[in-house]
Scaffold this active site. Structure first.
Site, PDB file in Angstrom:
ATOM      1  N   GLY A  13       0.848  -1.197   0.000  1.00 46.16           N
ATOM      2  CA  GLY A  13       0.000   0.000   0.000  1.00 46.16           C
ATOM      3  C   GLY A  13       0.879   1.240   0.000  1.00 46.16           C
ATOM      4  O   GLY A  13       1.881   1.286   0.710  1.00 46.16           O
ATOM      5  N   ARG A  74       0.956  -4.950  -5.489  1.00 46.31           N
ATOM      6  CA  ARG A  74       0.957  -6.145  -4.646  1.00 46.31           C
ATOM      7  C   ARG A  74       1.219  -7.282  -5.630  1.00 46.31           C
ATOM      8  O   ARG A  74       0.391  -7.561  -6.485  1.00 46.31           O
ATOM      9  CB  ARG A  74      -0.370  -6.296  -3.924  1.00 46.31           C
ATOM     10  CG  ARG A  74      -0.717  -5.081  -3.042  1.00 46.31           C
ATOM     11  CD  ARG A  74      -1.716  -5.453  -1.964  1.00 46.31           C
ATOM     12  NE  ARG A  74      -2.367  -4.278  -1.389  1.00 46.31           N
ATOM     13  CZ  ARG A  74      -1.904  -3.626  -0.320  1.00 46.31           C
ATOM     14  NH1 ARG A  74      -0.801  -4.008   0.259  1.00 46.31           N
ATOM     15  NH2 ARG A  74      -2.571  -2.591   0.151  1.00 46.31           N
ATOM     16  N   ASP A 105       4.997  -4.426   6.109  1.00 49.09           N
ATOM     17  CA  ASP A 105       5.467  -5.725   6.615  1.00 49.09           C
ATOM     18  C   ASP A 105       5.612  -6.773   5.506  1.00 49.09           C
ATOM     19  O   ASP A 105       6.560  -7.565   5.503  1.00 49.09           O
ATOM     20  CB  ASP A 105       4.552  -6.222   7.741  1.00 49.09           C
ATOM     21  CG  ASP A 105       3.085  -6.280   7.336  1.00 49.09           C
ATOM     22  OD1 ASP A 105       2.711  -5.671   6.311  1.00 49.09           O
ATOM     23  OD2 ASP A 105       2.313  -6.947   8.036  1.00 49.09           O
ATOM     24  N   THR A 127       4.436   2.708   5.346  1.00 53.68           N
ATOM     25  CA  THR A 127       3.038   2.248   5.422  1.00 53.68           C
ATOM     26  C   THR A 127       2.290   3.153   6.388  1.00 53.68           C
ATOM     27  O   THR A 127       2.865   3.592   7.392  1.00 53.68           O
ATOM     28  CB  THR A 127       2.942   0.779   5.910  1.00 53.68           C
ATOM     29  OG1 THR A 127       1.575   0.476   6.244  1.00 53.68           O
ATOM     30  CG2 THR A 127       3.781   0.516   7.159  1.00 53.68           C
ATOM     31  N   ASP A 129       0.082   2.113   8.283  1.00 59.15           N
ATOM     32  CA  ASP A 129      -0.419   1.274   9.380  1.00 59.15           C
ATOM     33  C   ASP A 129       0.370   1.377  10.693  1.00 59.15           C
ATOM     34  O   ASP A 129      -0.137   1.023  11.751  1.00 59.15           O
ATOM     35  CB  ASP A 129      -0.449  -0.200   8.953  1.00 59.15           C
ATOM     36  CG  ASP A 129      -1.501  -0.474   7.887  1.00 59.15           C
ATOM     37  OD1 ASP A 129      -2.246   0.458   7.531  1.00 59.15           O
ATOM     38  OD2 ASP A 129      -1.574  -1.629   7.418  1.00 59.15           O
ATOM     39  N   ASP A 131       2.683  -0.597  11.555  1.00 57.25           N
ATOM     40  CA  ASP A 131       2.723  -1.973  12.085  1.00 57.25           C
ATOM     41  C   ASP A 131       4.119  -2.589  12.031  1.00 57.25           C
ATOM     42  O   ASP A 131       4.275  -3.797  12.185  1.00 57.25           O
ATOM     43  CB  ASP A 131       1.711  -2.864  11.334  1.00 57.25           C
ATOM     44  CG  ASP A 131       1.949  -2.908   9.832  1.00 57.25           C
ATOM     45  OD1 ASP A 131       2.835  -2.181   9.339  1.00 57.25           O
ATOM     46  OD2 ASP A 131       1.243  -3.671   9.148  1.00 57.25           O
ATOM     47  N   ARG A 173      -5.154  -2.383   8.999  1.00 57.86           N
ATOM     48  CA  ARG A 173      -5.101  -3.853   8.861  1.00 57.86           C
ATOM     49  C   ARG A 173      -5.182  -4.521  10.237  1.00 57.86           C
ATOM     50  O   ARG A 173      -6.224  -4.433  10.855  1.00 57.86           O
ATOM     51  CB  ARG A 173      -3.840  -4.267   8.103  1.00 57.86           C
ATOM     52  CG  ARG A 173      -4.052  -5.517   7.274  1.00 57.86           C
ATOM     53  CD  ARG A 173      -2.782  -5.949   6.595  1.00 57.86           C
ATOM     54  NE  ARG A 173      -2.460  -5.156   5.419  1.00 57.86           N
ATOM     55  CZ  ARG A 173      -2.926  -5.410   4.203  1.00 57.86           C
ATOM     56  NH1 ARG A 173      -3.747  -6.398   4.001  1.00 57.86           N
ATOM     57  NH2 ARG A 173      -2.560  -4.669   3.181  1.00 57.86           N
TER      58      ARG A 173
HETATM   59  N1  LIG Z   1       6.258 -13.839   2.148  1.00 56.94           N
HETATM   60  C1  LIG Z   1       6.621 -13.061   1.120  1.00 56.94           C
HETATM   61  N2  LIG Z   1       7.616 -13.438   0.297  1.00 56.94           N
HETATM   62  C2  LIG Z   1       7.994 -12.660  -0.740  1.00 56.94           C
HETATM   63  N3  LIG Z   1       7.416 -11.493  -1.061  1.00 56.94           N
HETATM   64  C3  LIG Z   1       6.418 -11.069  -0.278  1.00 56.94           C
HETATM   65  C4  LIG Z   1       5.964 -11.831   0.850  1.00 56.94           C
HETATM   66  N4  LIG Z   1       4.953 -11.158   1.428  1.00 56.94           N
HETATM   67  C5  LIG Z   1       4.775 -10.038   0.687  1.00 56.94           C
HETATM   68  N5  LIG Z   1       5.653  -9.980  -0.331  1.00 56.94           N
HETATM   69  C6  LIG Z   1       5.745  -8.973  -1.393  1.00 56.94           C
HETATM   70  O1  LIG Z   1       5.493  -7.669  -0.871  1.00 56.94           O
HETATM   71  C7  LIG Z   1       4.355  -7.103  -1.539  1.00 56.94           C
HETATM   72  C8  LIG Z   1       3.672  -6.122  -0.647  1.00 56.94           C
HETATM   73  O2  LIG Z   1       3.155  -6.770   0.497  1.00 56.94           O
HETATM   74  P1  LIG Z   1       1.790  -6.286   1.163  1.00 56.94           P
HETATM   75  O3  LIG Z   1       1.582  -7.119   2.381  1.00 56.94           O
HETATM   76  O4  LIG Z   1       0.724  -6.262   0.132  1.00 56.94           O
HETATM   77  O5  LIG Z   1       2.028  -4.755   1.520  1.00 56.94           O
HETATM   78  P2  LIG Z   1       2.931  -4.036   2.622  1.00 56.94           P
HETATM   79  O6  LIG Z   1       4.352  -4.196   2.255  1.00 56.94           O
HETATM   80  O7  LIG Z   1       2.508  -2.611   2.529  1.00 56.94           O
HETATM   81  O8  LIG Z   1       2.605  -4.671   3.941  1.00 56.94           O
HETATM   82  C9  LIG Z   1       3.546  -8.328  -1.944  1.00 56.94           C
HETATM   83  O9  LIG Z   1       2.637  -8.044  -2.971  1.00 56.94           O
HETATM   84  C10 LIG Z   1       4.648  -9.260  -2.436  1.00 56.94           C
HETATM   85  O10 LIG Z   1       5.112  -8.889  -3.700  1.00 56.94           O
HETATM   86  O1  LIG Z   2      -4.760  -1.024  -0.907  1.00 57.85           O
HETATM   87  P1  LIG Z   2      -5.803  -2.039  -0.574  1.00 57.85           P
HETATM   88  O2  LIG Z   2      -5.598  -3.286  -1.340  1.00 57.85           O
HETATM   89  O3  LIG Z   2      -7.169  -1.480  -0.656  1.00 57.85           O
HETATM   90  O4  LIG Z   2      -5.563  -2.496   0.939  1.00 57.85           O
HETATM   91  C1  LIG Z   2      -6.003  -1.829   2.054  1.00 57.85           C
HETATM   92  C2  LIG Z   2      -4.993  -2.026   3.155  1.00 57.85           C
HETATM   93  O5  LIG Z   2      -3.829  -1.271   2.846  1.00 57.85           O
HETATM   94  C3  LIG Z   2      -3.502  -0.412   3.922  1.00 57.85           C
HETATM   95  O6  LIG Z   2      -4.052   0.867   3.642  1.00 57.85           O
HETATM   96  C4  LIG Z   2      -2.015  -0.285   4.042  1.00 57.85           C
HETATM   97  O7  LIG Z   2      -1.481  -1.537   4.342  1.00 57.85           O
HETATM   98  P2  LIG Z   2      -0.114  -2.023   3.783  1.00 57.85           P
HETATM   99  O8  LIG Z   2       0.872  -0.950   4.124  1.00 57.85           O
HETATM  100  O9  LIG Z   2       0.156  -3.311   4.499  1.00 57.85           O
HETATM  101  O10 LIG Z   2      -0.225  -2.193   2.313  1.00 57.85           O
HETATM  102  C5  LIG Z   2      -4.198  -1.041   5.132  1.00 57.85           C
HETATM  103  O11 LIG Z   2      -4.441  -0.096   6.150  1.00 57.85           O
HETATM  104  C6  LIG Z   2      -5.447  -1.586   4.513  1.00 57.85           C
HETATM  105  O12 LIG Z   2      -5.942  -2.680   5.238  1.00 57.85           O
HETATM  106 MG   LIG Z   3       1.305  -4.318   5.571  1.00 58.26          MG
END
Ligand SMILES: Nc1ncnc2c1ncn2[C@@H]1O[C@H](COP(=O)(O)OP(=O)(O)O)[C@@H](O)[C@H]1O
Ligand SMILES: O=P(O)(O)OC[C@H]1O[C@](O)(COP(=O)(O)O)[C@@H](O)[C@@H]1O
Ligand SMILES: [Mg+2]
Length: 320
Positions: A13, A74, A105, A127, A129, A131, A173
């Site tokens: 995000g 993502r 994360d 982020t 969040d 988190d 989240r």
């Molecule tokens: N376990 C994992 N192994 C490898 N890449 C990952 C893993 N988890 C997440 N990613 C990569 O990081 C991207 C972003 O993760 P996501 O959880 O959607 O957002 P954020 O980094 O904001 O928490 C995922 O779409 C994927 O490409």
């Molecule tokens: O962008 P999307 O797919 O609508 O996801 C929404 C989620 O992304 C966030 O805005 C940011 O989360 P991440 O930083 O983990 O991507 C969360 O607060 C929310 O749950």
């Molecule tokens: Mg996240």
């Protein structure tokens, strides 16, 4: 061996201040004599070889902008060994020997994999969040909280006129920090977060008493990790309160970053570059009590961020 060509990406995000972080990585890298590349759309761009050289001007006029000029994605394919190998091959093809991953994360898990595959990698917490542990704040959190506080101010006006209760659903989240900080800063009467058990009947009783004692509004901030605001409103209606619901949604992720987020992003971007030059890898960059802190990404992704119960209790004491 120190790095010579580094690349930067934003992933997951988006968050306000990501642009300021990209600007900082690029300009700090160039300042130290490195070549700097930008990867478009996070790990997806790594796999698709969407990688271009960045210069001083390519990050001009972005410090004040929300979103990310590098865009984000993502990307499921990067979770597979095949996707990861494609990404690594593209980095090697360009001669890139260091990567800065700006994300949440999930992105940190991706950064950890790049590091394990032998690529020098640094993580920046980007982020809304908040988190990610081992940093006081993540890039974007401060702006998101300001947006929620501004929204609650507006809701409070109309709730007061009508002597009503407002349920405000906020993002985060699985983390209640946006709800906690915005709830405290806006004087919310109840803050529902996944980290703390709550009893809706008790909350409703307190609100009815508050109204009886002259309070003219009630604000309930609900973190999305607890459930939908609509659902909380339905539940609380059973106890004699008839709330209005507002879901703030992606509004929280846009708009100009606050000065706090810009400064945090600028410091962290420069810190990451300096540490890469010193030969560090597999580390998360954070700021704790004003000081730069480096932590193993492996530790960061395996640690749950502690919830600030003191702030929560303070918010509850002050919103009588
Ligand atoms: N376990 C994992 N192994 C490898 N890449 C990952 C893993 N988890 C997440 N990613 C990569 O990081 C991207 C972003 O993760 P996501 O959880 O959607 O957002 P954020 O980094 O904001 O928490 C995922 O779409 C994927 O490409
Ligand atoms: O962008 P999307 O797919 O609508 O996801 C929404 C989620 O992304 C966030 O805005 C940011 O989360 P991440 O930083 O983990 O991507 C969360 O607060 C929310 O749950
Ligand atoms: Mg996240």
């Amino acid at each position: 061996m120190t790095v010579k060509k580094i690349a930067v990406l934003t992933s997951g995000g988006d968050s306000q201040g990501m642009n300021a972080a990209v600007r900082s990585v690029v300009r700090s890298g160039l300042y130290h004599g490195l070549e700097v590349y930008g990867i478009q759309r996070g790990f997806l761009g790594l796999i698709n070889d969407d990688i271009r050289p960045m210069d001083l001007r390519s990050v001009g006029d972005i410090i004040q902008r929300g979103g990310t000029v590098l865009q984000t994605a993502r990307c499921e394919e990067f979770k597979t060994p095949e996707g990861q190998q494609k990404a690594l091959a593209n980095l090697r093809k360009h001669g890139i020997d260091g990567v800065v991953v700006i994300g949440g994360d999930g992105s940190y898990r991706g950064a950890n994999i790049l590091n394990k595959l032998g690529m020098k990698t640094m993580g920046l917490p980007g982020t809304i969040d908040n988190d990610i542990p081992f940093t006081d704040f993540t890039i974007g959190f401060d702006t998101a909280v300001s947006i929620v506080v501004d929204a609650v101010n507006k809701l409070r006006d109309t709730m007061t006129s009508h002597e009503r209760t407002s349920v405000v659903e906020v993002m985060g989240r699985h983390c209640g920090d946006i709800a906690l900080y915005a709830g405290l800063a806006s004087g919310a009467e109840a803050i529902l977060v996944p980290e703390v058990k709550f009893d809706l009947e008790q909350i409703a009783t307190r609100m009815r008493e508050n109204f009886a004692h002259g309070k003219r509004h009630s604000i309930i901030v609900v973190a999305e990790g607890v459930g939908k605001g609509e659902h909380i409103a339905e539940e609380i209606e059973r106890f004699g309160i008839e709330p209005r619901v507002t879901v703030l949604g992606h509004i929280q992720r846009g708009g100009t970053p606050t000065h706090n987020d810009r400064i945090l992003a600028s410091r962290l971007g420069d810190f990451a570059v300096r540490k890469l030059i010193e030969g560090e890898s597999g580390k998360s960059c954070g700021i704790i009590n004003g000081e730069e802190v480096l932590t193993d990404i492996e530790v960061v992704i395996n640690t749950k961020r502690p919830f600030n119960m003191e702030l929560y209790e303070l918010a509850m004491r002050l919103s009588q």
